[in-house]
Design a protein around this motif. Structure first.
Motif, PDB file in Angstrom:
ATOM      1  N   ASN A  11       0.850  -1.202   0.000  1.00 28.71           N
ATOM      2  CA  ASN A  11       0.000   0.000   0.000  1.00 28.71           C
ATOM      3  C   ASN A  11       0.879   1.243   0.000  1.00 28.71           C
ATOM      4  O   ASN A  11       1.741   1.387   0.867  1.00 28.71           O
ATOM      5  CB  ASN A  11      -0.882   0.031   1.254  1.00 28.71           C
ATOM      6  N   THR A  65       1.592   0.760   5.241  1.00 24.83           N
ATOM      7  CA  THR A  65       1.347   1.718   4.167  1.00 24.83           C
ATOM      8  C   THR A  65       2.481   2.725   4.144  1.00 24.83           C
ATOM      9  O   THR A  65       2.774   3.356   5.156  1.00 24.83           O
ATOM     10  CB  THR A  65       0.002   2.445   4.381  1.00 24.83           C
ATOM     11  N   LYS A 130       0.353  -2.957  -4.698  1.00 29.31           N
ATOM     12  CA  LYS A 130      -0.953  -3.461  -5.121  1.00 29.31           C
ATOM     13  C   LYS A 130      -2.051  -2.398  -4.998  1.00 29.31           C
ATOM     14  O   LYS A 130      -3.050  -2.441  -5.689  1.00 29.31           O
ATOM     15  CB  LYS A 130      -1.362  -4.685  -4.287  1.00 29.31           C
ATOM     16  N   ARG A 131      -1.858  -1.456  -4.051  1.00 29.65           N
ATOM     17  CA  ARG A 131      -2.844  -0.403  -3.808  1.00 29.65           C
ATOM     18  C   ARG A 131      -2.107   0.928  -3.802  1.00 29.65           C
ATOM     19  O   ARG A 131      -1.199   1.134  -3.007  1.00 29.65           O
ATOM     20  CB  ARG A 131      -3.537  -0.636  -2.469  1.00 29.65           C
ATOM     21  N   LYS A 156      -3.993  -3.466 -10.497  1.00 33.95           N
ATOM     22  CA  LYS A 156      -3.649  -2.592  -9.367  1.00 33.95           C
ATOM     23  C   LYS A 156      -4.883  -1.810  -8.934  1.00 33.95           C
ATOM     24  O   LYS A 156      -5.678  -1.379  -9.753  1.00 33.95           O
ATOM     25  CB  LYS A 156      -2.548  -1.608  -9.752  1.00 33.95           C
ATOM     26  N   HIS A 157      -5.008  -1.625  -7.639  1.00 36.41           N
ATOM     27  CA  HIS A 157      -6.117  -0.860  -7.068  1.00 36.41           C
ATOM     28  C   HIS A 157      -5.619   0.587  -6.929  1.00 36.41           C
ATOM     29  O   HIS A 157      -4.943   0.927  -5.958  1.00 36.41           O
ATOM     30  CB  HIS A 157      -6.478  -1.458  -5.701  1.00 36.41           C
ATOM     31  N   THR A 159      -6.455   4.688  -6.752  1.00 39.95           N
ATOM     32  CA  THR A 159      -7.507   5.655  -6.421  1.00 39.95           C
ATOM     33  C   THR A 159      -6.943   7.063  -6.523  1.00 39.95           C
ATOM     34  O   THR A 159      -5.870   7.350  -5.999  1.00 39.95           O
ATOM     35  CB  THR A 159      -8.038   5.421  -4.989  1.00 39.95           C
TER      36      THR A 159
END
Length: 195
Positions: A11, A65, A130-131, A156-157, A159
């Motif tokens: 993350n 993270t 991955k995020r 991949k996530h 945002t």
């Protein structure tokens, strides 16, 4: 530029900290007038947790993270803590796991926009990430962000947090103002006219 590390966390949050600070300032000025009360500086840890939630991270005390704050100033005036020298290399732990903070200054040979795009591309191509949550100056940089993300791994996530929805975005979107309002201590019931 951020280093191409051998190992990134699963993350990662990438932030144009100058932009986030200016948005926090605008919210403070507007809400102090609207709510007729003093609005404190944004709580950095609370904001990062809200940003992580917006990015899809859920409660996991084992999660790690990495947070990368890109900046051209010595400190953020509207966050606490806000000095980059004091934030760099620090960490905090909460219900969403551990947050590791790195601060990267814009070097004279580049711009914030170019540093953000280069860093975003590096992180989007890192296999272990991955995020990825992005907080760019979308008003100035969105077309470059959008074009770069079109080539990102679809698994991949990713945002994007911006102050308003962005057209034809190739990733998930959330409104940046909501996480900042939470970090500034502005409650929904205040906006609905209830005490």
């Amino acid at each position: 530029m951020i280093e191409n590390r051998e190992k990134w966390s699963k993350n990662v949050i990438l932030v144009d900290a100058d932009y986030a600070d200016s948005v926090a300032f605008d919210l403070i000025v507007n809400f102090e007038r609207m709510l007729e009360r003093r609005i404190p500086q944004a709580d950095m840890a609370k904001w990062l947790e809200c940003v992580a939630l917006d990015g899809g991270l859920r409660q996991d005390s084992q999660a790690v993270t990495q947070v990368v704050l890109l900046h051209s100033r010595e400190q953020m005036e509207n966050f606490r803590p806000g000095t980059f020298a004091g934030l760099d290399g620090t960490a905090f732990k909460g219900p969403l796991g551990e947050f590791l903070i790195s601060c990267v200054a814009v070097e004279p040979m580049t711009t914030m926009g170019q540093l953000f795009i280069d860093s975003m591309q590096l992180l989007a191509s890192a296999e272990e990430v991955k995020r990825l949550v992005l907080v760019p100056n979308a008003e100035e940089l969105y077309n470059n962000v959008r074009d770069s993300l079109r080539h990102a791994d679809p698994d991949k996530h990713i945002t994007l947090l911006a102050m308003q929805p962005q057209a034809s975005c190739p990733c998930r979107q959330e409104i940046l103002g909501y996480s900042l309002m939470a970090a500034l201590g502005i409650k929904g019931e205040e906006l609905n006219g209830r005490p």
